[in-house]
Structure formats: C-alpha cells, structure tokens
Design an enzyme around this catalytic site. Structure first.
Site, short mmCIF file in Angstrom:
data_model
loop_
_atom_site.label_atom_id
_atom_site.label_comp_id
_atom_site.label_asym_id
_atom_site.label_seq_id
_atom_site.Cartn_x
_atom_site.Cartn_y
_atom_site.Cartn_z
N LYS A 111 -86.49 37.84 34.78
CA LYS A 111 -87.54 37.11 34.05
C LYS A 111 -87.39 35.61 34.26
O LYS A 111 -88.38 34.90 34.44
CB LYS A 111 -87.47 37.43 32.55
CG LYS A 111 -88.18 38.69 32.16
CD LYS A 111 -89.68 38.46 32.09
CE LYS A 111 -90.50 39.75 32.09
NZ LYS A 111 -90.19 40.59 30.93
N LYS A 194 -92.99 52.97 42.15
CA LYS A 194 -93.50 53.58 40.93
C LYS A 194 -94.88 53.06 40.56
O LYS A 194 -95.20 51.90 40.82
CB LYS A 194 -92.55 53.23 39.77
CG LYS A 194 -91.61 54.34 39.39
CD LYS A 194 -90.51 53.85 38.47
CE LYS A 194 -91.01 53.36 37.12
NZ LYS A 194 -89.89 53.15 36.17
N LYS A 197 -95.55 49.40 38.95
CA LYS A 197 -94.47 48.52 39.34
C LYS A 197 -95.02 47.24 39.98
O LYS A 197 -94.60 46.14 39.66
CB LYS A 197 -93.55 49.25 40.33
CG LYS A 197 -92.11 48.77 40.41
CD LYS A 197 -91.32 49.01 39.16
CE LYS A 197 -89.97 48.33 39.15
NZ LYS A 197 -89.44 48.29 37.78
#
Ligand code: TRP
Length: 331
Positions: A111, A194, A197
């Site tokens: 992040k 995925k 994602k």
C-alpha cells in the site's frame, strides 16, 4: 459452537470471485456456526474514500450480501463503524503494537508503494484494527485468502501478547478457516490471475452486472489461436474459461467443450456464448434481488440495525472485561 468472523472493505462491487471464493461458503456456515460478517468501513478510510461515496458503498455491499443469501436472523451482519467498541479496542492494542513489526507487513509495504502520497498511520496499524475486529467477538475462525494470512498472523500475535501481558487467558487465538472443500479460485477474464486482482473492470464479472455487460465481457475474454493437436494441454487463458464454466455450467456442458477442445474442433465463440448465458442464468436472481434491495431503504436499514444490535452485545461485553483487565475502574 465455534465463532467465525469475516470482514470485507466496501471498495467495490462483489464479483464472481468473491461469491465462489467466500460468500457462497458464508451462506453455508451461517447454518452451522456462530457467524459475524461485517463491512469494514473504518478500514476503507485508509485509502480516503470521499464522504459522498462511503455510505453508498456500504449500502451496496449490504444489499449484495443479503441478495447472495446471508440471513441477518442467522448470522450477525453488521457495519464496523456501528461499533465504536472496535475503535476502543484498536486503541488499546495499538499501545502494545510495535513500529518494527507493523512496518514489516507485506500489505502495508504494498500500500505504501501504491499510494506514496498517503502513507497514513491507519495503513500502518491496519493489522491492529483487523485484530480488534476479530478478537472483539472472541472469534475462533477467520476464513481468509492467501493475501490476508499475514494480517491474521498479526492478530494472533496481538491476542497472545494481550493474554501474556495481563497474565490471563482471555482472548482465543484466531485460526484461519477453510470451510468444506478447498476454496475455489476464480480466474479473471484477462488471461491470467485471480478475478478482481487487476484494476480493469472488464477482468471481473460483478454479481450486479446486466446481461448485456456480461455477454460483452465474456466475448472479449482472452483466448489463444486454438489447439493444433489432440489432447493438447490448455494454455492458462483457456484453462481459466473452463474453470468458470465448471462453476456455472452443467457437467455435460463442460464435458462437451472439453471433448471439443481435445479433438481440436472447439470454437471459442461457442464456448463463450454458452459461458455468458450460464453466468447470466446464475447471476440474474441475485442481481434482481440486489436492485430491489437498493430501492428498499427499510429492508436495508432493518438488517443493519438488527446486525448492529447483535454485534453490540458481544462487543460491549468484551470491552467491559478488557477495561477491567487493563485496570480501568469506574469512579
Ligand atoms: N483486511 C481484509 C481484506 O482486505 C478485510 C478485513 C478487515 C477483515 N477486518 C477483517 C477480514 C477481519 C477478516 C477479519 O480483505
């Protein structure tokens, strides 16, 4: 009965990956476990959503959870910010959380890299807030994906540390939970990885997508130029389409396309058409329910209030006991 707990950040619409990877199991778990499912709107502040989006995002997830079959009578379905007790426990846990260990968490580092202009303390202490979420209800089991394993490990660390510091076996140590069969991994439509994602909207099929949107997304899914010899191994994008087919289509349909692939007579266009229609059949009742709930202010607020009340009961009890253990005494 074991207590199971899971949270979701209200940052987007639910897609088929959320459904088959988690929500479908939640619907089953609520029959056999004491379940807490909540919308992590405190957590979503770590990325600074606009005030005008926050409520709507929470409402959308609530409607989706209800539409997908979560039952507020069976499970405790609530909004995190309805429980200020969580913020209080978060404060207590932060007093015994160390900078070094928080900085090492992979999701924090990721992040921080993604939003270098906004590396706030909430991001750093995301794992203590998550620990507070879990242990406030003394949850035993937390169904988490791979990406949340380290955060859950931190929750265990904080729970153990609290017990050790205050010499009391107070908090159970929460464990990861795989319900029933292994989690189904739902791939995205862009050929790798995925669903959900990658950032692009067209990689995921949302439960609330209209049929024409579903058809468009599926028809644009990545494929290859087709098998050139019998029984050839499928490339990842093709394997992915088959994985999706397996969760929404009947076994004979899957067998038919498998056979067509193995005999090199497959036409991807046919497979995609079938896949799109079967996804539509599957999602249609859920989408209709989402839309009707979104237009029904009373139903949503009734569910939210009921969840808040149930969740409050267990949170209040924990906070009362924790204050006592830490040494706060009322005058
Ligand atoms: N961190 C989780 C995620 O991003 C969401 C979450 C917040 C959560 N609190 C939780 C999950 C407690 C499980 C338990 O997916």
């Amino acid at each position: 009965m074991e207590t199971v707990l899971s949270g979701i950040r209200p940052t987007g619409k639910l897609h088929l990956g959320n459904y088959f990877g988690a929500v479908k199991n939640f619907v089953k778990m609520q029959e056999t476990h004491n379940c807490f499912f909540f919308i992590a709107d405190y957590h979503s502040l770590t990325t600074h959503p606009k005030p005008e989006d926050l409520h709507g995002n929470v409402k959308h997830v609530l409607a989706e959870y209800l539409a997908a079959g979560l039952d507020p009578e069976k499970a405790t379905l609530y909004v995190q910010s309805d429980l200020p007790e969580i913020a209080e426990l978060y404060l207590f846990l932060n007093m015994n959380a160390y900078l070094g260990e928080l900085e090492r968490v992979t999701t924090f580092k990721e992040k921080a890299r993604k939003q270098p202009e906004n590396v706030n303390a909430g991001l750093l202490t995301y794992p203590t807030l998550m620990a507070a979420d879990i242990i406030i209800h003394k949850a035993d089991k937390v169904p988490v994906g791979k990406d949340q394993e380290q955060n859950l490990e931190m929750s265990r660390t904080f729970a153990r540390r609290f017990n050790r510091m205050y010499k009391e076996d107070y908090f159970p140590i929460p464990q990861a939970f795989n319900f029933g069969e292994q989690l189904v991994k739902i791939p995205g439509l862009d050929g790798s990885g995925k669903m959900g994602k990658s950032e692009g909207e067209s990689n995921a099929i949302f439960l609330s997508d209209e049929p024409k949107v579903i058809r468009k997304k599926v028809m644009r899914a990545v494929t290859d130029s087709g098998p050139t010899e019998p029984n050839q191994q499928k490339a990842e994008p093709i394997e992915n389409l088959f994985s999706l087919l397996k969760v929404v289509s009947k076994p004979d349909v899957v067998a038919h396309f498998d056979e067509a692939y193995n005999s090199c007579s497959i036409r991807y266009g046919d497979l995609k058409k079938q896949l799109a229609e079967d996804i539509i059949i599957f999602t249609e009742p859920i989408r209709e329910k989402i839309n009707s709930l979104l237009g029904d202010e009373t139903a949503i607020s009734k569910a939210a209030r009921m969840g808040a009340e149930k969740a409050h009961e267990s949170a209040r009890k924990t906070i009362r006991e924790v204050r006592e253990i830490i040494g706060f005494r009322p005058f």
